[in-house]
Scaffold this motif. Structure first.
Motif, PDB file in Angstrom:
ATOM      1  N   ASP A 184       0.849  -1.203   0.000  1.00 13.17           N
ATOM      2  CA  ASP A 184       0.000   0.000   0.000  1.00 13.17           C
ATOM      3  C   ASP A 184       0.879   1.246   0.000  1.00 13.17           C
ATOM      4  N   LYS A 185       1.910   1.208   0.826  1.00  9.88           N
ATOM      5  CA  LYS A 185       2.792   2.365   0.904  1.00  9.88           C
ATOM      6  C   LYS A 185       3.446   2.641  -0.453  1.00  9.88           C
ATOM      7  N   VAL A 216       1.017   4.203  -2.809  1.00  9.53           N
ATOM      8  CA  VAL A 216       0.741   5.608  -2.491  1.00  9.53           C
ATOM      9  C   VAL A 216       1.910   6.490  -2.924  1.00  9.53           C
ATOM     10  N   VAL A 234       1.829   9.656  -5.391  1.00  7.84           N
ATOM     11  CA  VAL A 234       2.363  10.988  -5.061  1.00  7.84           C
ATOM     12  C   VAL A 234       3.285  11.488  -6.173  1.00  7.84           C
ATOM     13  N   LEU A 267      -5.533   7.767  -8.542  1.00  8.31           N
ATOM     14  CA  LEU A 267      -6.311   7.563  -7.320  1.00  8.31           C
ATOM     15  C   LEU A 267      -7.296   6.418  -7.518  1.00  8.31           C
ATOM     16  N   ILE A 321      -7.198   0.823  -1.113  1.00  7.93           N
ATOM     17  CA  ILE A 321      -6.464   1.817  -0.320  1.00  7.93           C
ATOM     18  C   ILE A 321      -7.390   3.006  -0.096  1.00  7.93           C
ATOM     19  N   LYS A 322      -7.600   3.330   1.174  1.00  9.15           N
ATOM     20  CA  LYS A 322      -8.552   4.398   1.506  1.00  9.15           C
ATOM     21  C   LYS A 322      -7.820   5.565   2.157  1.00  9.15           C
ATOM     22  N   PHE A 323      -7.885   6.704   1.506  1.00  6.88           N
ATOM     23  CA  PHE A 323      -7.272   7.910   2.052  1.00  6.88           C
ATOM     24  C   PHE A 323      -8.142   8.465   3.168  1.00  6.88           C
ATOM     25  N   ALA A 324      -7.493   9.134   4.129  1.00  6.77           N
ATOM     26  CA  ALA A 324      -8.229   9.716   5.246  1.00  6.77           C
ATOM     27  C   ALA A 324      -7.799  11.162   5.456  1.00  6.77           C
ATOM     28  N   LYS A 325      -8.633  11.870   6.181  1.00  2.00           N
ATOM     29  CA  LYS A 325      -8.334  13.270   6.501  1.00  2.00           C
ATOM     30  C   LYS A 325      -8.457  13.449   8.018  1.00  2.00           C
ATOM     31  N   PRO A 326      -7.545  12.847   8.789  1.00  5.36           N
ATOM     32  CA  PRO A 326      -7.689  12.832  10.242  1.00  5.36           C
ATOM     33  C   PRO A 326      -7.204  14.108  10.946  1.00  5.36           C
ATOM     34  N   VAL A 327      -6.604  15.023  10.159  1.00  4.95           N
ATOM     35  CA  VAL A 327      -6.062  16.251  10.767  1.00  4.95           C
ATOM     36  C   VAL A 327      -6.944  17.431  10.395  1.00  4.95           C
TER      37      VAL A 327
END
Lengths: 49, 166
Positions: free
Chosen positions: A21-22, A25, A29, A35, A43-49
């Motif tokens: 996965d890394k 990604v 990038v 995507l 692979i699921k992107f997140a927005k934790p910030v």
């Protein structure tokens, strides 16, 4: 924690997925992978910030 | 003067992005990690993998603000104490080890090391073509994470199970 033992094979598979996965990604990038392809690989992107 | 760069969430790429004085663009990506759920057999939310990279392969001169910017993003990530983070270095073993050490250095210099715990595990796995690969992994969690003991147990179990029969 669930006491049901999980096989070494499945743990290996899960850990190997972290690494692949890394790399996918990183490829995204750098503009080499879309995507959509990442999404197809689960692979699921997140927005934790 | 600020010691880091301003970053923003780029909706078009779904990444946290910042540009350096040398014109390099960095992307910080958080991906949902389901490894802990898979290993434990129960739903373990708020576990993410962080991926950090430049948009080009070109080498950049050393810029201290890069690590400070990443530190700021990670610090903000842990404002939610339930969040935990996996960082993996793999591939060429020399480079993987070096990146792992750089990440460790960033952590030890960070302002959040008193409240964010970091555990390292070097995991050896056999790839599809039977080659042995080392994964340099780090797991980070807030000391006030309500399930940190469970997380530590699961993370430790990875290495424990994989180290058998190698």
């Amino acid at each position: 924690m669930n006491k049901k033992p999980i096989s070494k094979k499945n743990i290996l598979k899960a850990v190997a997925k972290i690494a692949t996965d890394k790399e996918m990604v990183r490829s995204y990038v750098k503009g080499k992978t879309s995507l959509k392809t990442l999404a197809q690989k689960g692979i699921k992107f997140a927005k934790p910030v | 003067m600020q010691n880091r760069y301003n970053y923003f969430f780029d909706n078009s790429t779904s990444t946290y992005t910042f540009a350096t004085k040398n014109g390099f663009l960095y992307r910080v990506v958080f991906i949902i990690d389901e490894t802990f759920s898979t290993i434990s057999g129960e739903e373990i939310p708020y576990v993410f993998q962080i991926v950090i990279d430049k948009t080009t392969d070109e080498l950049e001169p050393y810029d201290a603000k890069v690590s400070k910017t990443i530190e700021a993003i990670v610090e903000r990530f842990f404002c939610k104490v339930e969040n935990s983070l996996i960082y993996v270095c793999s591939g060429d073993n020399t480079k993987a080890k070096q990146r792992h050490q750089i990440f460790d250095r960033w952590y030890k210099k960070s302002e959040y090391q008193d409240i964010v715990m970091k555990i390292d595990n070097i995991i050896t796995i056999a790839t599809n073509n039977k080659n042995i690969q080392k994964l340099y992994t780090s797991f980070m969690f807030h000391k006030n994470n309500p399930v940190y003991e469970k997380l530590m147990t699961i993370y430790g179990r990875i290495e424990e199970v994989l180290s058998k029969d190698i």
